[in-house]
Motif scaffolding. Structure first.
Motif, PDB file in Angstrom:
ATOM      1  N   PHE A  13      81.529  -5.341  59.643  1.00 39.37           N
ATOM      2  CA  PHE A  13      80.174  -5.879  59.821  1.00 39.37           C
ATOM      3  C   PHE A  13      79.146  -4.772  59.565  1.00 39.37           C
ATOM      4  O   PHE A  13      78.144  -4.976  58.854  1.00 39.37           O
ATOM      5  N   ALA A  52      87.840 -11.595  61.546  1.00 39.22           N
ATOM      6  CA  ALA A  52      87.164 -12.104  62.737  1.00 39.22           C
ATOM      7  C   ALA A  52      87.780 -13.435  63.164  1.00 39.22           C
ATOM      8  O   ALA A  52      87.820 -13.746  64.356  1.00 39.22           O
ATOM      9  N   CYS A 159      80.157 -21.441  68.721  1.00 40.00           N
ATOM     10  CA  CYS A 159      80.570 -20.969  67.413  1.00 40.00           C
ATOM     11  C   CYS A 159      79.828 -21.728  66.348  1.00 40.00           C
ATOM     12  O   CYS A 159      80.291 -22.761  65.894  1.00 40.00           O
TER      13      CYS A 159
ATOM     14  N   LEU B  64      73.780 -12.422  63.613  1.00 44.95           N
ATOM     15  CA  LEU B  64      73.560 -11.163  64.330  1.00 44.95           C
ATOM     16  C   LEU B  64      72.128 -11.056  64.842  1.00 44.95           C
ATOM     17  O   LEU B  64      71.894 -10.626  65.978  1.00 44.95           O
ATOM     18  N   ILE B 269      77.628  -6.804  67.975  1.00 49.81           N
ATOM     19  CA  ILE B 269      78.288  -7.038  66.685  1.00 49.81           C
ATOM     20  C   ILE B 269      79.595  -7.817  66.884  1.00 49.81           C
ATOM     21  O   ILE B 269      79.906  -8.712  66.104  1.00 49.81           O
ATOM     22  N   VAL B 270      80.329  -7.495  67.968  1.00 54.76           N
ATOM     23  CA  VAL B 270      81.581  -8.230  68.208  1.00 54.76           C
ATOM     24  C   VAL B 270      81.285  -9.719  68.395  1.00 54.76           C
ATOM     25  O   VAL B 270      81.948 -10.579  67.805  1.00 54.76           O
ATOM     26  N   ALA B 272      78.736 -11.415  67.273  1.00 54.67           N
ATOM     27  CA  ALA B 272      78.326 -12.008  65.996  1.00 54.67           C
ATOM     28  C   ALA B 272      79.533 -12.182  65.073  1.00 54.67           C
ATOM     29  O   ALA B 272      79.636 -13.186  64.366  1.00 54.67           O
ATOM     30  N   ALA B 273      80.472 -11.213  65.111  1.00 57.15           N
ATOM     31  CA  ALA B 273      81.649 -11.310  64.250  1.00 57.15           C
ATOM     32  C   ALA B 273      82.504 -12.497  64.669  1.00 57.15           C
ATOM     33  O   ALA B 273      82.988 -13.257  63.819  1.00 57.15           O
ATOM     34  N   LEU B 274      82.646 -12.678  65.969  1.00 56.57           N
ATOM     35  CA  LEU B 274      83.453 -13.783  66.490  1.00 56.57           C
ATOM     36  C   LEU B 274      82.880 -15.124  66.020  1.00 56.57           C
ATOM     37  O   LEU B 274      83.602 -16.002  65.544  1.00 56.57           O
ATOM     38  N   THR B 275      81.567 -15.253  66.148  1.00 54.70           N
ATOM     39  CA  THR B 275      80.924 -16.480  65.698  1.00 54.70           C
ATOM     40  C   THR B 275      81.106 -16.659  64.193  1.00 54.70           C
ATOM     41  O   THR B 275      81.406 -17.747  63.718  1.00 54.70           O
ATOM     42  N   THR B 276      80.944 -15.557  63.448  1.00 55.26           N
ATOM     43  CA  THR B 276      81.126 -15.612  61.988  1.00 55.26           C
ATOM     44  C   THR B 276      82.526 -16.127  61.641  1.00 55.26           C
ATOM     45  O   THR B 276      82.679 -16.999  60.793  1.00 55.26           O
TER      46      THR B 276
END
Lengths: 160, 426
Positions: A13, A52, A159, B64, B269-270, B272-276
């Motif tokens: 990221f 991810a 999500c 993010l 960031i974690v 946001a990455a999870l959601t991504t």
């Protein structure tokens, strides 16, 4: 061991943001377009998505319809969750297998990416690699559920 | 068509046993491809190539931004500003929630992020002031859905890429409908609050207070100008604007508001990455399914079927509103956009409907999907904050759902409200 996806996701990221920013910087400040940043950032993005997604498996965060949770509980729910995890894993192995085929084909043709000149096959191997990683995490979950060491069983985080 | 029917049945079955949505779509696609004698390796290929787009990079960045705004104190200042503007009327805090969501939506491209950010502040203060808990949760879930209608918007990016239209124009098309839905929600809050006696804030409206809270919030309020100004003046692409916004909000949070510390960056960031990961894995498989539909000429068949019945575009759009309302119970944003666009857009364009008009009806449809159970991500987020049950929240969400549905139906008849801004900037 369970944090690998987290570290890799954060790294990817951050790389995505830095690459994109570099591209803007070079275009505006140095009046010079970097051709490789765009291509590399696309590949970083794809890797980020699937690594991810594996992190989301570990955290039990993939979005699902939860109606069944009201009807199936206790031991039966445990069996059902295991069946779901294992069939999800089988699907990943099945699709990942084609990923290996495509990777091998691209490598044998010697196809390269336009800007970076990398072997396309290696770039493409993100798919089989991450799909098998997801499958591994799912089997791990099934094992943990059977031995009673599973954390994060079914939390739904936002999500979208 | 038989295979398509089989696949749909399998899909619903998989969803109901609780298979993750992304995988349900993937497995359904594999089944349909297998039965149609199309190589299943197609899914594997599209898992890569459908994401190989520079435009899609804007999605993780806008996700993010939502989390950074929350951690960096931008959301809080937006809420304070909204509160100084409209906090005094009946149902003041409820109206503040709607207005704050509208401002927040102009920076964030995600709807659950809007619910989480505004809800974590507004829901506790509403409950404290004696508002019903379920009302507070349902209202925030509904108003938060504006996150995807008021630009920037992640679903609009996906739609614009799928429909091959301009992202900038699609964003512009969202302003008026976003304001209409916001107004509809405010009206609903006002009527309910009058009935239940929810009062406004005790302090009277004061220009000085508006000024001071504006001054506090100015850095946050500047963000939409940077994003949208950058895109419309042609300086930035959507992706570059998203990247600049990430960096801008980080700088404001870290150095101007000083509410975010460097150690906060990693957890943000974690998240946001999870959601991504959850969102975009759906995108890969849903694109494969959409491609299967096109190869099997399902859109043509459905098109002919509709045309036999009617060639009135308004009627088709109304049928579409009902259809997406129904499927929205189960499927969420990205999958709906990727599947419905090839199914409906060609025939509607042929009948003279603007792709922006269809796009907005579709996006509002996905907004409603976010607040209808059993799968309604915004409801899940709100439930996490209020602790209500799904049934209680669902009951409380009905008036807001109806108000949004009414606006959606009005928009079917008012294409001008949608196409007016994109036309103006041409």
């Amino acid at each position: 061991m369970n944090d690998i996806e987290e570290y890799v996701s954060v790294g990817l990221f951050s790389a995505l943001i830095i690459l994109c920013f570099l591209q803007i910087l070079f275009r505006f400040v140095f009046n010079f377009s970097l051709s490789w940043t765009e291509e590399l950032s696309r590949y970083v993005f794809i890797a980020l998505v699937y690594i991810a997604a594996s992190l989301a498996v570990i955290r039990g965060a993939h979005v699902r319809v939860e109606v069944i949770d009201n009807y199936v509980t206790g031991k039966a729910k445990k069996y059902l969750d295991t069946v779901i995890d294992l069939s999800f894993a089988l699907f990943m192995i099945y699709i990942g297998y084609y990923g290996i085929e495509i990777t091998v084909d691209a490598l044998s043709v010697g196809q390269t990416t336009p800007a970076l000149g990398w072997k396309s096959g290696w770039v493409y191997s993100i798919i089989p690699f991450s799909f098998y990683l997801i499958a591994f995490r799912l089997v791990q979950r099934a094992y943990q559920r059977a031995t009673g060491t599973l954390k994060n069983s079914n939390n739904t985080v936002g999500c979208d | 068509m038989f295979i398509f029917g089989m696949a749909m049945l399998a899909f619903i079955g998989l969803l109901l046993i609780g298979m993750p949505i992304a995988v349900s779509i993937g497995m359904t696609t594999a089944l349909a491809l297998f039965l149609s004698d199309i190589p299943v390796s197609f899914i594997s290929q599209l898992s890569f190539s459908s994401l190989d787009s520079f435009t899609y990079l804007a999605i993780p960045m806008f996700i993010l931004v939502g989390f950074v705004m929350e951690t960096g104190g931008l959301s809080k200042r937006i809420v304070n500003f909204a509160s100084s503007l409209v906090g005094q009327t009946a149902g003041g805090l409820g109206i503040v929630t709607v207005v704050a969501c509208m401002f927040f939506a102009a920076i964030s491209g995600s709807s659950p992020a809007t619910v989480a950010a505004i809800g974590s502040m507004m829901i506790p203060s509403m409950i404290e002031k004696g508002y019903n808990r379920d009302f507070a949760g349902a209202l925030t879930a509904s108003a938060g859905s504006l996150g995807i209608l008021i630009p920037p918007s992640i679903p609009m990016i996906i739609y614009a890429v799928t429909a091959e239209i301009s992202i900038g124009d699609m964003f512009l098309a969202g302003f008026v409908p976003g304001a209409m839905i916001g107004a509809g929600l405010i009206l609903a809050v006002y009527i309910i609050s009058k009935k239940r006696g929810y009062k406004g804030q005790d302090e009277a409206f004061s220009v000085a207070k508006v000024k001071s809270s504006f001054k506090e919030a100015k850095w946050a309020l500047l963000t939409p100008i940077i994003i949208l100004g950058g895109i419309y003046s042609g300086i930035f692409t959507a992706t570059e604007a998203a990247c600049i916004t990430v960096i801008y909000t980080l700088i404001i949070g870290l150095f101007v508001h000083r509410e975010m510390k460097f150690k906060d960056i990693r957890p943000v960031i974690v998240k946001a990455a999870l959601t991504t990961g959850c969102v975009i894995i759906i995108l890969g498989f849903a694109t494969a399914f959409a491609r299967y539909l096109t190869i099997s000429q399902i859109p043509q068949m459905i098109g002919e079927l509709i045309l036999q019945f009617t060639d009135n575009p308004t009627l088709i759009l109304l049928i579409f509103v009902a259809l997406i309302m129904f499927t929205g119970l189960f499927i969420e944003t990205a999958a709906q956009i990727l599947i419905y666009t090839p199914l409906f857009l060609p025939i509607l364009v042929q009948l003279g409907v603007s792709p922006y008009h269809f796009g907005i009806i579709l996006i509002v449809g996905t907004e409603l999907a976010l607040i209808t159970p059993p799968v309604g991500v915004n409801l899940f987020v709100a439930k996490g904050i209020t602790g209500s049950s799904m049934v209680q929240l669902t009951r409380a969400v009905i008036p807001f759902l109806l108000s949004m549905l009414l606006v959606q139906i009005a928009l079917v008849f008012l294409p001008g409200a949608i196409t007016f801004l994109p036309d103006l900037f041409k």
